[in-house]
Design a protein around this motif. Structure first.
Motif, PDB file in Angstrom:
ATOM      1  N   ASP A 102      -5.677  -0.483  -4.573  1.00  0.00           N
ATOM      2  CA  ASP A 102      -5.116  -1.051  -3.346  1.00  0.00           C
ATOM      3  C   ASP A 102      -6.100  -2.072  -2.776  1.00  0.00           C
ATOM      4  O   ASP A 102      -7.065  -1.713  -2.113  1.00  0.00           O
ATOM      5  CB  ASP A 102      -4.831   0.056  -2.326  1.00  0.00           C
ATOM      6  CG  ASP A 102      -4.039  -0.473  -1.137  1.00  0.00           C
ATOM      7  OD1 ASP A 102      -3.667  -1.662  -1.143  1.00  0.00           O
ATOM      8  OD2 ASP A 102      -3.788   0.314  -0.203  1.00  0.00           O
ATOM      9  N   GLU A 103      -5.860  -3.314  -3.046  1.00  0.00           N
ATOM     10  CA  GLU A 103      -6.732  -4.404  -2.602  1.00  0.00           C
ATOM     11  C   GLU A 103      -8.213  -4.087  -2.823  1.00  0.00           C
ATOM     12  O   GLU A 103      -8.998  -4.074  -1.871  1.00  0.00           O
ATOM     13  CB  GLU A 103      -6.469  -4.711  -1.125  1.00  0.00           C
ATOM     14  CG  GLU A 103      -5.005  -5.042  -0.869  1.00  0.00           C
ATOM     15  CD  GLU A 103      -4.811  -5.819   0.437  1.00  0.00           C
ATOM     16  OE1 GLU A 103      -5.743  -6.529   0.840  1.00  0.00           O
ATOM     17  OE2 GLU A 103      -3.733  -5.718   1.017  1.00  0.00           O
ATOM     18  N   SER A 151       0.841  -1.206   0.000  1.00  0.00           N
ATOM     19  CA  SER A 151       0.000   0.000   0.000  1.00  0.00           C
ATOM     20  C   SER A 151       0.867   1.243   0.000  1.00  0.00           C
ATOM     21  O   SER A 151       0.611   2.205  -0.728  1.00  0.00           O
ATOM     22  CB  SER A 151      -0.892   0.037   1.235  1.00  0.00           C
ATOM     23  OG  SER A 151      -1.713  -1.093   1.271  1.00  0.00           O
TER      24      SER A 151
HETATM   25 MG   LIG Z   1      -2.190  -2.598   2.271  1.00  0.00          MG
END
Ligand SMILES: [Mg+2]
Ligand SMILES: Nc1ncnc2c1ncn2[C@@H]1O[C@H](COP(=O)(O)OP(=O)(O)OP(=O)(O)O)[C@@H](O)[C@H]1O
Lengths: 230, 312
Positions: free
Chosen positions: B205-206, B85
């Motif tokens: 991000d995910e 991240s």
């Molecule tokens: Mg992360």
């Protein structure tokens, strides 16, 4: 026993009590509330800004307001400001600041400090991801604050916010130390003129109580209606 | 991955039309910021050059270097806390870094003359928790940055926003609020919101980690569509099946370092490092993120309606 009392005096003085006293109290409340909200928000932003000088200044201001007796400041401000003002503009004689203006400045200043604390908590309750999302879209700090963070912070706050205004409304009665004719001062003047202390103070109490009770009731009704669904 | 050729007269707005947005005309020669060189097709879109980052004494990123070419789909994976991240947040300067440089479409991220809001407006970002603005309707979520940041008129912004909403199959929800949508729907709106800015790059991000398993597919479908249209994408994800199907390259991170940076065939075929091998075997066993999307499922028709690309 109540026969000793003359509640007729209330009726005859109603125009004075409300036309002057209540108008004064409400004007002071509303103006200080608006000014306090705007300035308080700016102080909260300054405190959260992380900019060294600004941050410390905002914190010091809030701490100062919390640590001095309010009545003292009202009093003190009323007598001191004319001299400070005169000094600031280089005049030899104290400048004229009306009692209302002086009270308004003091109340706004204190309201701003209390409001800044509520606002700071409100802003901090908004998840960090919201700021990140706004910035990732290209918003500046100011745009992020005004379009994303503050609207949410305001919406989460109404109960606290309105309760704070109710307290402000009550607190304005402290201007009696300047012998002003607010809704506390007006009855007290009649009371002394006609020797009807009990009647007048009782009436003032009932009116204050009714207004604050109704306002609190409304606040509870509003609660939940504004909250942002997550 | 090569970009699908675009016809001169597009009837519908494609999801990714970085090359076609009218306001690009003035912007393009100067890259994201006037005066900087623009990236030509196939050229490097994101150059991450030896960046290091510390939180106090703790080093989160150590000398990370990689490149993402225009139209490329790069997956970033690695164990929790490895700095994935943080790395992608450095790309649009949401996180500052102390060493190295990142260049996005010719614009240096760490540079006094760089207008960061402007750079960020052209780098789309999609978050794990969607981060739609809960106090605004879906339409307003889609238009607010277009109006405030790009200065588009209310009508233009709304047209573009609703267009994209249709493209992610959510036209019926324009007047709702984010809290009234499911997670998968919110994430699709979030993707549309980022795309409304005509980004030249998209960072994820995910994007599916916070979703119920049955909603993962609908979000991945949109991403696949986007990739097909030639969007440059950098995606942090644990969906290894998805990565195997769609990615061009895989970056594997561990303890703040880029341990492996390989074409996906090489990465999944025979990861060189032991750390990557361990990671892969763990993630394939655990299935923490629901059933991994397997190759077969992805080749089936989309479960959500995405309008076809205009073709002739
Ligand atoms: Mg992360
Ligand atoms: N604000 C911060 N202050 C201090 N340390 C931080 C901060 N943010 C992240 N970290 C640390 O930096 C490291 C990398 O965090 P990062 O969020 O980039 O990891 P990640 O690879 O995305 O992990 P995950 O898969 O859990 O999302 C972690 O060890 C984390 O604890």
């Amino acid at each position: 026993m109540l026969s000793n009392f003359d509640f007729g005096v209330i009726l005859t003085s109603l125009p004075y009590l409300f036309g002057q006293g209540m108008v004064f109290t409400l004007s002071l409340t509303v103006m200080a509330a608006v000014g306090g909200t705007v300035i308080g928000t700016l102080i909260a932003l300054a405190r959260l800004s992380g900019i060294p000088g600004l941050w410390h200044l905002a914190k010091a201001y809030v701490e100062l307001c919390r640590s001095v007796p309010f009545v003292l400041v009202i009093f003190w401000f009323y007598f001191l400001v004319p001299y400070i003002g005169a000094y600031a503009i280089g005049s030899k004689t104290p400048i004229q600041v009306g009692a209302f203006s002086s009270a308004l400045i003091t109340f706004t200043a204190f309201e701003a400090a209390s409001f800044a604390e509520i606002m700071r908590a409100g802003i901090q309750s908004i998840p960090k991801g919201q700021t990140a999302a706004a910035q990732a879209l290209g918003m500046t700090y100011w745009q992020t604050m005004t379009s994303v963070i503050l609207p949410q912070a305001f919406r989460n706050m109404p109960p606290l916010l309105l309760t704070q205004k109710i307290i402000l409304f009550q607190d304005t009665s402290l201007v009696y130390v300047l012998s002003l004719t607010d809704f506390m001062g007006a009855p007290s003047k009649i009371a002394q003129r006609d020797g009807r202390l009990v009647e007048m103070y009782l009436f003032a109490a009932v009116v204050y109580f009714t207004i604050c009770f109704l306002a609190s009731f409304l606040v509870r009704r509003l609660q939940g209606r504004f909250a942002v669904i997550r | 991955m090569t970009a699908t050729p675009m016809p001169e007269t597009a009837v519908t707005t494609p999801i990714a039309d970085a090359d076609h947005a009218p306001e690009d005309a003035g912007l393009r020669p100067g890259g994201l910021v006037y005066g900087a060189p623009a990236a030509a097709p196939g050229e490097t879109m994101i150059a991450i050059d030896g960046i290091s980052k510390w939180y106090g004494d703790f080093q989160v990123l150590t000398n990370c270097t990689t490149k993402v070419a225009k139209g490329e789909f790069v997956v970033v994976c690695g164990p929790s806390g490895s700095g994935k991240s943080t790395l992608i947040k450095c790309v649009n300067a949401l996180e500052p870094f102390q060493k190295g440089q990142i260049t996005v479409a010719g614009t240096k991220v760490i540079d006094k003359s760089t207008n960061l809001p402007k750079l960020r407006s052209r780098v789309g970002m999609v978050f794990q928790h969607f981060e739609l603005f809960p106090h605004l309707s879906i339409t307003d979520n889609l238009t607010i940055a277009q109006r405030k940041v790009l200065g588009r008129s209310a009508e233009d912004a709304k047209k573009r926003g609703l267009d994209l909403l249709a493209r992610v199959g959510l036209s019926a929800h324009a007047d709702k609020f984010p809290g009234q949508l499911s997670g998968g729907q919110q994430q699709r709106v979030a993707i549309a919101r980022a795309l409304a800015m005509n980004p030249v790059v998209m960072l994820f991000d995910e994007p599916t980690s916070a979703l119920d398993p049955e909603m993962v597919g609908e979000v991945l479908d949109v991403m696949v569509e986007l990739a097909k249209e030639g969007m440059t994408m950098m995606v942090v994800t644990h969906e290894m099946g998805f990565a195997r199907k769609v990615a061009d390259r895989v970056i594997f991170m561990d303890r703040g370092e880029i341990v492996e940076d390989a074409r996906k065939e090489d990465f999944f075929g025979s990861p060189r490092s032991e750390r990557a091998q361990t990671f892969l075997s763990k993630i394939l066993q655990h299935r923490r993120y629901g059933d991994p999307i397997d190759t077969a499922a992805l080749s089936q028709p989309s479960r959500i309606r995405i309008l076809p690309m205009p073709s002739r």
